[in-house]
Design a protein around this motif. Sequence first.
Motif, mmCIF file in Angstrom:
data_model
loop_
_atom_site.group_PDB
_atom_site.id
_atom_site.type_symbol
_atom_site.label_atom_id
_atom_site.label_comp_id
_atom_site.label_asym_id
_atom_site.label_seq_id
_atom_site.Cartn_x
_atom_site.Cartn_y
_atom_site.Cartn_z
ATOM 1 N N MET A 1 -8.854 -23.878 1.744
ATOM 2 C CA MET A 1 -9.818 -22.960 2.758
ATOM 3 C C MET A 1 -10.404 -21.928 1.693
ATOM 4 O O MET A 1 -11.309 -21.530 1.686
ATOM 5 C CB MET A 1 -9.621 -22.834 3.896
ATOM 6 C CG MET A 1 -9.586 -24.011 4.886
ATOM 7 S SD MET A 1 -8.417 -23.624 6.504
ATOM 8 C CE MET A 1 -8.897 -22.008 7.014
ATOM 9 N N THR B 1 -13.884 -20.374 0.488
ATOM 10 C CA THR B 1 -14.502 -19.162 0.588
ATOM 11 C C THR B 1 -15.005 -18.356 -0.659
ATOM 12 O O THR B 1 -16.024 -17.800 -0.762
ATOM 13 C CB THR B 1 -13.485 -18.246 1.354
ATOM 14 O OG1 THR B 1 -13.194 -18.926 2.491
ATOM 15 C CG2 THR B 1 -14.025 -16.861 1.753
ATOM 16 N N PHE C 1 -17.937 -19.522 -2.237
ATOM 17 C CA PHE C 1 -19.111 -19.352 -1.394
ATOM 18 C C PHE C 1 -19.630 -17.826 -1.600
ATOM 19 O O PHE C 1 -20.684 -17.719 -1.963
ATOM 20 C CB PHE C 1 -18.774 -19.211 -0.225
ATOM 21 C CG PHE C 1 -20.043 -19.113 0.991
ATOM 22 C CD1 PHE C 1 -21.125 -19.964 0.861
ATOM 23 C CD2 PHE C 1 -20.247 -18.053 1.268
ATOM 24 C CE1 PHE C 1 -22.281 -19.415 1.651
ATOM 25 C CE2 PHE C 1 -20.952 -17.229 2.091
ATOM 26 C CZ PHE C 1 -22.401 -18.308 2.285
ATOM 27 N N HIS D 1 -28.562 -14.347 10.215
ATOM 28 C CA HIS D 1 -27.130 -15.193 10.744
ATOM 29 C C HIS D 1 -26.272 -15.535 9.828
ATOM 30 O O HIS D 1 -25.157 -15.526 10.089
ATOM 31 C CB HIS D 1 -27.683 -16.470 11.604
ATOM 32 C CG HIS D 1 -28.738 -16.206 12.725
ATOM 33 N ND1 HIS D 1 -27.949 -15.747 14.017
ATOM 34 C CD2 HIS D 1 -29.797 -16.703 13.002
ATOM 35 C CE1 HIS D 1 -29.236 -15.541 14.810
ATOM 36 N NE2 HIS D 1 -30.065 -16.213 14.488
ATOM 37 N N ARG D 2 -26.732 -15.877 8.621
ATOM 38 C CA ARG D 2 -25.863 -16.294 7.624
ATOM 39 C C ARG D 2 -24.965 -15.061 7.102
ATOM 40 O O ARG D 2 -23.860 -15.382 6.268
ATOM 41 C CB ARG D 2 -26.383 -17.054 6.544
ATOM 42 C CG ARG D 2 -26.685 -18.281 6.630
ATOM 43 C CD ARG D 2 -27.570 -19.007 5.624
ATOM 44 N NE ARG D 2 -28.248 -20.347 5.977
ATOM 45 C CZ ARG D 2 -29.460 -20.592 5.789
ATOM 46 N NH1 ARG D 2 -30.046 -19.778 4.997
ATOM 47 N NH2 ARG D 2 -30.024 -21.623 6.446
ATOM 48 N N ILE D 3 -25.602 -13.977 7.130
ATOM 49 C CA ILE D 3 -24.816 -12.711 6.768
ATOM 50 C C ILE D 3 -23.402 -12.608 7.098
ATOM 51 O O ILE D 3 -22.444 -12.007 6.462
ATOM 52 C CB ILE D 3 -25.666 -11.447 6.698
ATOM 53 C CG1 ILE D 3 -26.789 -11.577 5.894
ATOM 54 C CG2 ILE D 3 -24.791 -10.331 6.803
ATOM 55 C CD1 ILE D 3 -27.704 -10.438 5.801
ATOM 56 N N SER D 4 -23.026 -13.131 8.141
ATOM 57 C CA SER D 4 -21.880 -12.861 8.848
ATOM 58 C C SER D 4 -20.889 -13.675 7.810
ATOM 59 O O SER D 4 -19.844 -13.139 7.688
ATOM 60 C CB SER D 4 -21.705 -13.516 10.159
ATOM 61 O OG SER D 4 -22.298 -12.993 11.062
ATOM 62 N N THR D 5 -21.174 -14.727 7.320
ATOM 63 C CA THR D 5 -20.386 -15.295 6.234
ATOM 64 C C THR D 5 -20.014 -14.233 5.101
ATOM 65 O O THR D 5 -19.065 -14.752 4.129
ATOM 66 C CB THR D 5 -21.071 -16.674 5.694
ATOM 67 O OG1 THR D 5 -21.910 -17.006 6.818
ATOM 68 C CG2 THR D 5 -20.245 -17.613 5.316
ATOM 69 N N LYS E 1 -21.068 -18.943 15.668
ATOM 70 C CA LYS E 1 -21.949 -18.730 14.301
ATOM 71 C C LYS E 1 -22.323 -17.440 14.310
ATOM 72 O O LYS E 1 -22.200 -16.905 12.944
ATOM 73 C CB LYS E 1 -23.302 -19.441 14.709
ATOM 74 C CG LYS E 1 -24.347 -19.610 13.257
ATOM 75 C CD LYS E 1 -25.386 -20.250 13.598
ATOM 76 C CE LYS E 1 -26.481 -19.483 14.442
ATOM 77 N NZ LYS E 1 -27.806 -20.301 14.584
ATOM 78 N N LEU F 1 -18.717 -15.547 12.725
ATOM 79 C CA LEU F 1 -18.098 -16.153 11.596
ATOM 80 C C LEU F 1 -19.064 -16.715 10.448
ATOM 81 O O LEU F 1 -18.682 -17.018 9.265
ATOM 82 C CB LEU F 1 -17.357 -17.349 12.167
ATOM 83 C CG LEU F 1 -16.014 -16.952 12.847
ATOM 84 C CD1 LEU F 1 -15.081 -18.218 13.130
ATOM 85 C CD2 LEU F 1 -15.065 -15.724 12.276
ATOM 86 N N GLY F 2 -20.220 -16.976 10.651
ATOM 87 C CA GLY F 2 -21.298 -17.596 10.019
ATOM 88 C C GLY F 2 -20.701 -18.952 9.539
ATOM 89 O O GLY F 2 -20.303 -19.729 10.346
ATOM 90 N N LYS F 3 -20.815 -19.059 8.143
ATOM 91 C CA LYS F 3 -19.960 -20.272 7.738
ATOM 92 C C LYS F 3 -18.672 -20.629 7.634
ATOM 93 O O LYS F 3 -18.187 -21.432 7.218
ATOM 94 C CB LYS F 3 -20.964 -20.961 6.654
ATOM 95 C CG LYS F 3 -22.396 -21.443 6.851
ATOM 96 C CD LYS F 3 -22.840 -21.765 5.349
ATOM 97 C CE LYS F 3 -24.238 -22.530 5.453
ATOM 98 N NZ LYS F 3 -25.060 -22.299 4.423
ATOM 99 N N LYS F 4 -18.099 -19.236 7.647
ATOM 100 C CA LYS F 4 -16.717 -19.153 7.594
ATOM 101 C C LYS F 4 -15.923 -20.262 8.563
ATOM 102 O O LYS F 4 -16.400 -20.430 9.513
ATOM 103 C CB LYS F 4 -16.192 -17.736 7.631
ATOM 104 C CG LYS F 4 -16.021 -16.881 6.578
ATOM 105 C CD LYS F 4 -15.037 -15.853 6.418
ATOM 106 C CE LYS F 4 -15.361 -14.599 5.491
ATOM 107 N NZ LYS F 4 -16.488 -13.680 6.436
ATOM 108 N N ILE F 5 -14.655 -20.366 8.405
ATOM 109 C CA ILE F 5 -14.037 -21.381 9.169
ATOM 110 C C ILE F 5 -13.443 -20.765 10.088
ATOM 111 O O ILE F 5 -12.765 -19.569 10.060
ATOM 112 C CB ILE F 5 -12.895 -21.891 8.187
ATOM 113 C CG1 ILE F 5 -12.985 -21.781 6.645
ATOM 114 C CG2 ILE F 5 -13.176 -23.707 8.208
ATOM 115 C CD1 ILE F 5 -12.638 -22.594 5.640
ATOM 116 N N GLY F 6 -13.259 -21.304 11.370
ATOM 117 C CA GLY F 6 -12.693 -20.657 12.507
ATOM 118 C C GLY F 6 -11.174 -20.423 12.332
ATOM 119 O O GLY F 6 -10.377 -20.768 11.368
ATOM 120 N N HIS G 1 -18.538 -23.579 14.696
ATOM 121 C CA HIS G 1 -19.774 -23.683 15.364
ATOM 122 C C HIS G 1 -20.497 -25.209 15.256
ATOM 123 O O HIS G 1 -20.674 -25.560 16.332
ATOM 124 C CB HIS G 1 -20.875 -22.980 14.477
ATOM 125 C CG HIS G 1 -22.363 -23.298 14.625
ATOM 126 N ND1 HIS G 1 -22.911 -22.871 15.740
ATOM 127 C CD2 HIS G 1 -23.165 -23.783 14.021
ATOM 128 C CE1 HIS G 1 -24.059 -23.310 16.044
ATOM 129 N NE2 HIS G 1 -24.474 -23.757 14.825
#
Lengths: 362, 362, 362, 362
Positions: free
Chosen positions: A227, A231, A234, A333-337, B301, B304-309, B316
């Motif tokens: 995992m 990350t 990404f 929304h993607r910025i959280s990532t 979403k 965490l964006g695309k990150k994993i829970g 998401h």
Amino acid sequence: MSSSNKFASVHYAEYLQLDKILSAQSLRSKALGEPAHDEMLFIIIHQVYELWFKQILHELESMMAIFDQPVIDERQIGVASQRTERIIEIQKIMIDQIRVLETMTALDFLEFRNYLIPASGFQSFQFRKVEVMMGLKQGQRITYNQKPYGSVFSDSQMKELENLEAGNSLAQLVGQWLERTPFVKLDAFPFLDQYRKAVEEMITAEREAIQETGYIGEEEKQIRLKMLDGTAEFFQQALSGEQDAPDADETLSQSATLAALFIQLYRDEPILRMPYQLLTRLMDMDELFTTWRFRHAQMVKRMLGKKIGTGGSSGHDYLKNTAEKHEVFRDLHRISTLLIPRSALPPLPEEVKKTLGFYAAH
Amino acid sequence: MSSSNKFASVHYAEYLQLDKILSAQSLRSKALGEPAHDEMLFIIIHQVYELWFKQILHELESMMAIFDQPVIDERQIGVASQRTERIIEIQKIMIDQIRVLETMTALDFLEFRNYLIPASGFQSFQFRKVEVMMGLKQGQRITYNQKPYGSVFSDSQMKELENLEAGNSLAQLVGQWLERTPFVKLDAFPFLDQYRKAVEEMITAEREAIQETGYIGEEEKQIRLKMLDGTAEFFQQALSGEQDAPDADETLSQSATLAALFIQLYRDEPILRMPYQLLTRLMDMDELFTTWRFRHAQMVKRMLGKKIGTGGSSGHDYLKNTAEKHEVFRDLHRISTLLIPRSALPPLPEEVKKTLGFYAAH
Amino acid sequence: MSSSNKFASVHYAEYLQLDKILSAQSLRSKALGEPAHDEMLFIIIHQVYELWFKQILHELESMMAIFDQPVIDERQIGVASQRTERIIEIQKIMIDQIRVLETMTALDFLEFRNYLIPASGFQSFQFRKVEVMMGLKQGQRITYNQKPYGSVFSDSQMKELENLEAGNSLAQLVGQWLERTPFVKLDAFPFLDQYRKAVEEMITAEREAIQETGYIGEEEKQIRLKMLDGTAEFFQQALSGEQDAPDADETLSQSATLAALFIQLYRDEPILRMPYQLLTRLMDMDELFTTWRFRHAQMVKRMLGKKIGTGGSSGHDYLKNTAEKHEVFRDLHRISTLLIPRSALPPLPEEVKKTLGFYAAH
Amino acid sequence: MSSSNKFASVHYAEYLQLDKILSAQSLRSKALGEPAHDEMLFIIIHQVYELWFKQILHELESMMAIFDQPVIDERQIGVASQRTERIIEIQKIMIDQIRVLETMTALDFLEFRNYLIPASGFQSFQFRKVEVMMGLKQGQRITYNQKPYGSVFSDSQMKELENLEAGNSLAQLVGQWLERTPFVKLDAFPFLDQYRKAVEEMITAEREAIQETGYIGEEEKQIRLKMLDGTAEFFQQALSGEQDAPDADETLSQSATLAALFIQLYRDEPILRMPYQLLTRLMDMDELFTTWRFRHAQMVKRMLGKKIGTGGSSGHDYLKNTAEKHEVFRDLHRISTLLIPRSALPPLPEEVKKTLGFYAAH
């Protein structure tokens, strides 16, 4: 105009033009057959929605005027943010209002449904304007019975939508404003380099911690390390600085995205407070339109089951599909990532902090 | 027990066991690093959710006890309906409460997120019980990281879930109750035959109307006629009376479905009022769980964006997929598709109407 | 009318008469001075309120038609109850909608407030009709600047309000229906006698329990005994059967009140289910109008402080005072005071139970 | 502490201490008599309220720590404002949650009400702390059965409340911060003088306009002129600069009030944005507690009628009286009364505007 005009009396009913508003409900069931009690609700709730759309358009127009300037006065960011706040409160009402319509049952709807064909919410010109002004592009739309969404409108309306779409949407204007923000390239603080380094350190530390811990089994360890690799990859790609061809569904350029990331990360700095709030509320707006479409889809399912909407579509599926697909601030929304914990953030140099603060504080 | 015990004094704090409730918040960020202000909210809101789940289980259990009887006293249908009303009000709060959690930003969450691994809402035993008791079956579940949903629980918890799933769910009990309702096969009123005839007449009339009208073009006419053919075919199949092998996602047998249809159509008859209300509210419950999952997905979403829970999933997508797929009263939702306007309904014979009315009225 | 007319096409915009609805917003600030951005919201939200009032009137009228009959078909009680449910959902929206108006700040309101004089929500004819139809009487109204509420209306409007007030309100019609219910005087069950006895027994048991308990001190005991005396006296008076002169603020006669009490107590009996639900929802409606007035008062305080409303009143105080005083189902609210626990209820004789059940169950 | 500890696994149930949370519901009706189904709801909803109170206290404490500093970093005003936003979202849930409790009817409550005596929400220690920390003073409280509100608490709890009350409340700390803001006495801009002059001009202009207009009758003119005199007098007194003895119910000194007025009026200046937002939300918090008390009072009326609360009070009247009387930011609410339209505002000199802007803008 003389000042005394200001005090010309006006009555509530006249001011609100209630003669027009309250005479605009003609039951087709009454004109064409047996009056159906619930048709009144059906008409009135849709009229209420159209009034709210008009208000949202009024706010969107004023926001776009603010951002459609080469230089934007900081005072105006606060004003724009307040406008989003109003739109948000209206959206919440739009969502809750679906409960009112749900007091009409499927059986009651059938009493007058045949009289409405082919009228359908799909023909709301104002709502299409809202979508286009927000930033939804033709190519991104889910199609509805394979027909272009504009085919239900008059020529002049289609022209108006095309012109709107040809111009800058709110999403684009906000993107351009973000691109112009100077923060990311501050001489005293090469943000991107530092951030990349911070991310690397954070990931290295996490990797070591996982490898050393005795608390979890080997299998679990391998999953977590995998995992973590994901990350790392990404982040690397996102922060590469290479201007990759934007995905079809991207609305912000990479430099705008980085500016938004910077604002998110250093939001506590006074000069970033209002921009941060504004970005958050734009995402709220997106999310609330999504929720509204979703609830709308649920309502249609309950009302019509698998039957076809009055506009000829299988409304439930269409609405459900548009729900998230029609979001326009996807990149925000993607910025959280891309966030890392505050504690791992590269600290702003004092010089930069000063730049982001108030004049009075110096 | 002496009656005087009844008046034994009790203090609010003791009655509510506040010593337990208010001492159950230990910040892991504080124990393992720097206290993160927002972790308190994260703990408390999840505790609140668990309290609401406990209440929902309490209501579901009592509803299942009502329906798990060979003969159900009419008085009890009203009681069951009131229980659903309470669950519905709790569900609305569960949905709105997400706004409270959304005041925690992604950046603030990152401050303590690492301390929580692998704790996750996916590990809520009570929520799984709610799903199973409602009627969600193992085979119908969206899997989460390819692991069975039970793998995060202890052996005794898994055993409990298996037992629950082996027994009758609320959906099944309601189905059995519907199967036993005598209305559909009333001697004096062969409902299915009459309904089939009414549907045929309605479709024939519509077909003629479309063919004769001069208001619409030929192309439009053909589209409508094709839509009508689809509707006709659907009705024919659904009302064929043949017990086709139930689809994987069906929960009601055909006779239960027909009883539910009868109730929907003749809901104004006194004896059908409470059953109608109950069925409506069961659909409300389903819909509200769906909305809750959907809003939950939106929140994840954003956080965490695309990150994993924290549980290792891409939360998401998982949540969004479960939203509608995990509904259990799908067949009730489908009944809307089988409705015809009240005006086209076969009228109930006086004899039957009497049967469905109150004793006092005779 | 030929059946093909049914299929005459209609477009969404035409059906909703959007030409009228969306052309009814003229900013007075624009006509008489500088356009004030927020005036649009002010106009639109009031128009939305008027649309909702129209819908509420539509529902109230149909409810009054139901109850304005010498004999009311049981089927109709369910219909009336559903109409209240719709009004309730609209009222919730009316309350939540205040948040939208609260996004307009006091300072923004000042930009156009002077142009509105003396227009005021006090001049809403439709809302006065709602109040009068619900059952609010002239004598019960809080006056506003010492002027009768009708003085702001045209002669024909005043005439209409007077006629409405002279006729039966919903509260009166419901009262008459309750008076006609036969339950209280059932031959096989002298309700009032039995209930009086049950109350006496309950109070005697409580008195003994208090006197005997060792758990509380002497002072506490005396307080509780005194409270119990108060309760006893209240019951005695209320159940005396003497038709005391009704208080100015009473709307139900004593026999109607007793019928409502009977319905509350034995609500689980099938025939009483819908009447019980209806009474509950009428109280909900009352309560929600009260909440709306209260929230309205809060909003006015925030917007105007101690300044005088555009209609010349000190709006906050007026609205706050009307909040609870303008409730019309006060007697229903009071019934809670007359309840005793189910366990202490005189059981219904089997014969009576049968009478209150369904024909089919026999 | 080793970093690997961070990754010590934790399970959801363990993290949330669900063993405590979910074992804290003991039905007294079950222990002392017949289990009452609805007692579970009664316990759980009160526990949920206490959890929310704990969260509110957590936020209030952190806000008070921010304001309890001689110099407050501008960054912290934004943080404090976000904390109020969270409290506000919790308050909305607290209000809506009353609907859940309203699914318990008066009759159902009676089944276990006697077992609860004298437990009462009046005994919530946490809620008293919230009130005291907000700024409610002993002398301002509505008394309840003539007993001091502290008498239901233990000695140590009373001591804690007294200490809290002796220290600075949030209202006082905010007042002190407002007093320290330098804006009102800026050398380059004598705000008070200029504002007084602007008010006088505005009132003179309005007087002339009224006298000259031909649109209204003589009687109406006199009423308006009288209203205008009242407004003029109010402004004169409020802006006199004399430190009149503060009314019993005032919480802000005159200089704090003027600072708040300045912030309201010139809110668009960047440095005033966050302070403005903070003040607005403090008023929101006040208003929402008021609404909660009001709705609570409604619920008690419905549940108990005129009967006395389990704590021995006539709960409805007590709660209704506290609703608005227990507000603590009364002076902020009053500021609306002192506003004049933006167009009549004395413009800020360029020099001052610069002072209120960002460093980066220079």
